[in-house]
Enzyme design. Sequence first.
Site, PDB file in Angstrom:
ATOM      1  N   GLU A  32       0.834  -1.207   0.000  1.00 21.38           N
ATOM      2  CA  GLU A  32       0.000   0.000   0.000  1.00 21.38           C
ATOM      3  C   GLU A  32       0.869   1.259   0.000  1.00 21.38           C
ATOM      4  O   GLU A  32       1.880   1.318   0.721  1.00 21.38           O
ATOM      5  CB  GLU A  32      -0.863  -0.020   1.278  1.00 21.38           C
ATOM      6  CG  GLU A  32      -1.835   1.127   1.417  1.00 21.38           C
ATOM      7  CD  GLU A  32      -2.543   1.117   2.778  1.00 21.38           C
ATOM      8  OE1 GLU A  32      -1.884   0.813   3.793  1.00 21.38           O
ATOM      9  OE2 GLU A  32      -3.741   1.432   2.807  1.00 21.38           O
ATOM     10  N   HIS A  34       2.456   4.632   0.990  1.00 22.97           N
ATOM     11  CA  HIS A  34       2.663   5.298   2.283  1.00 22.97           C
ATOM     12  C   HIS A  34       3.363   6.633   2.054  1.00 22.97           C
ATOM     13  O   HIS A  34       4.390   6.930   2.674  1.00 22.97           O
ATOM     14  CB  HIS A  34       3.467   4.421   3.233  1.00 22.97           C
ATOM     15  CG  HIS A  34       2.625   3.419   3.975  1.00 22.97           C
ATOM     16  ND1 HIS A  34       2.123   2.295   3.382  1.00 22.97           N
ATOM     17  CD2 HIS A  34       2.168   3.386   5.266  1.00 22.97           C
ATOM     18  CE1 HIS A  34       1.410   1.606   4.268  1.00 22.97           C
ATOM     19  NE2 HIS A  34       1.418   2.244   5.421  1.00 22.97           N
ATOM     20  N   ASP A  43       3.455  -1.692   5.935  1.00 19.45           N
ATOM     21  CA  ASP A  43       2.506  -2.468   6.744  1.00 19.45           C
ATOM     22  C   ASP A  43       2.914  -3.938   6.894  1.00 19.45           C
ATOM     23  O   ASP A  43       2.297  -4.672   7.675  1.00 19.45           O
ATOM     24  CB  ASP A  43       1.091  -2.379   6.151  1.00 19.45           C
ATOM     25  CG  ASP A  43       0.469  -1.005   6.367  1.00 19.45           C
ATOM     26  OD1 ASP A  43       1.093  -0.153   7.019  1.00 19.45           O
ATOM     27  OD2 ASP A  43      -0.660  -0.789   5.869  1.00 19.45           O
ATOM     28  N   HIS A 118      -2.218  -3.469   9.278  1.00 20.38           N
ATOM     29  CA  HIS A 118      -2.982  -2.668   8.297  1.00 20.38           C
ATOM     30  C   HIS A 118      -4.442  -2.633   8.757  1.00 20.38           C
ATOM     31  O   HIS A 118      -5.091  -3.676   8.853  1.00 20.38           O
ATOM     32  CB  HIS A 118      -2.829  -3.344   6.927  1.00 20.38           C
ATOM     33  CG  HIS A 118      -3.659  -2.832   5.814  1.00 20.38           C
ATOM     34  ND1 HIS A 118      -3.463  -1.588   5.244  1.00 20.38           N
ATOM     35  CD2 HIS A 118      -4.670  -3.409   5.121  1.00 20.38           C
ATOM     36  CE1 HIS A 118      -4.330  -1.427   4.243  1.00 20.38           C
ATOM     37  NE2 HIS A 118      -5.070  -2.516   4.154  1.00 20.38           N
ATOM     38  N   GLU A 120      -7.338  -1.936   7.663  1.00 20.16           N
ATOM     39  CA  GLU A 120      -8.454  -2.483   6.884  1.00 20.16           C
ATOM     40  C   GLU A 120      -8.527  -4.009   6.949  1.00 20.16           C
ATOM     41  O   GLU A 120      -9.528  -4.610   6.549  1.00 20.16           O
ATOM     42  CB  GLU A 120      -8.347  -2.030   5.421  1.00 20.16           C
ATOM     43  CG  GLU A 120      -8.564  -0.536   5.203  1.00 20.16           C
ATOM     44  CD  GLU A 120      -7.303   0.314   5.393  1.00 20.16           C
ATOM     45  OE1 GLU A 120      -6.370  -0.133   6.098  1.00 20.16           O
ATOM     46  OE2 GLU A 120      -7.259   1.412   4.825  1.00 20.16           O
ATOM     47  N   HIS A 174      -1.731   7.011   9.204  1.00 26.30           N
ATOM     48  CA  HIS A 174      -1.239   6.344   7.992  1.00 26.30           C
ATOM     49  C   HIS A 174      -0.112   7.174   7.371  1.00 26.30           C
ATOM     50  O   HIS A 174      -0.335   8.314   6.967  1.00 26.30           O
ATOM     51  CB  HIS A 174      -2.374   6.168   6.976  1.00 26.30           C
ATOM     52  CG  HIS A 174      -1.897   5.585   5.686  1.00 26.30           C
ATOM     53  ND1 HIS A 174      -1.647   4.236   5.526  1.00 26.30           N
ATOM     54  CD2 HIS A 174      -1.569   6.168   4.521  1.00 26.30           C
ATOM     55  CE1 HIS A 174      -1.204   4.025   4.302  1.00 26.30           C
ATOM     56  NE2 HIS A 174      -1.143   5.172   3.671  1.00 26.30           N
ATOM     57  N   GLU A 179       4.279   5.452  11.982  1.00 27.56           N
ATOM     58  CA  GLU A 179       4.854   4.565  10.964  1.00 27.56           C
ATOM     59  C   GLU A 179       6.199   5.108  10.457  1.00 27.56           C
ATOM     60  O   GLU A 179       7.143   4.346  10.237  1.00 27.56           O
ATOM     61  CB  GLU A 179       3.879   4.376   9.796  1.00 27.56           C
ATOM     62  CG  GLU A 179       2.678   3.529  10.187  1.00 27.56           C
ATOM     63  CD  GLU A 179       1.786   3.175   9.008  1.00 27.56           C
ATOM     64  OE1 GLU A 179       1.292   2.039   8.981  1.00 27.56           O
ATOM     65  OE2 GLU A 179       1.568   4.029   8.116  1.00 27.56           O
TER      66      GLU A 179
HETATM   67 ZN    ZN Z   1       0.540   1.686   7.202  1.00 29.13          ZN
HETATM   68 MN    MN Z   2      -2.286   0.323   5.846  1.00 23.68          MN
END
Ligand code: ZN
Ligand code: MN
Length: 256
Positions: A32, A34, A43, A118, A120, A174, A179
């Site tokens: 994904e 970032h 992630d 992650h 989701e 995010h 992170e």
């Molecule tokens: Zn992430």
């Molecule tokens: Mn994520």
Amino acid sequence: MTSFRMTEMTWLEYRDAIARGATLLVPVGATEQHGPHLPLSVDVILPTAVCEGVAEGGGYLVAPPLAYGYKSMPRSGGGQHFPGTTSLDAASLIAQVKDISREFVRHGVRNIAFIVGHTENLWHVSEGCDLAYRENAHLADGLRILNVGYWQFLPAETATAIFGTTQIDWDLEHAGIMETSMMLHLRPDLVHMERLVEHAPSRVPGYELWPHDIEAVPSDGVLNTATAATADKGKQFLDAYVSSLTQALKQAFDRT
Ligand code: ZN
Ligand code: MN
């Protein structure tokens, strides 16, 4: 010393560790975007590092991570419109969790923990765990399966020390301070702080709307500017997650 990484063990070493009652940790990530400053694998890297930190304490094995996750939502991951974000339908993720759980059970594993990186993924990993448990609930020697998003185990004192509050909007983190800091600590070679641009936080509303309003998502994919990220904060986050999750796993899998 034998590795705790399943990928580095022979099948005989793995078999013997399972026979000694090792708990299996499975990082569940995503591929994904970032932001302009972090790689697509954040992630995956972060929950894997947390699992390895826990495993260093002994009694755990770390399985290969699941590298693809459920679809990126605008509110918590920027959305599916970014090149590089490569996602699964829920049914595919659920099936992966269920299938590998069945295999681990066949090997003799009785404690499995999915450590999610992650947002989701969480409910879909839950469903995979539930189906796997239902299929194996008859086992006389008992099966325990756990699902957790590692970021949910940030101790209050670490949250207060870094954010000044325990009320953190994790969706906005995010590619944000947490992170980015952890990546600066773990993989500084993959972080490009000079590419960060300061901007206001994402203003995606709390509901989910189709079609997604991608105009509301910052165009660089960073939901809250991470210019305050440092490697030192990253180490604080990692150490805190490792110790709080070690405690939580001990409690969840204690059979005495
Ligand atoms: Zn992430
Ligand atoms: Mn994520």
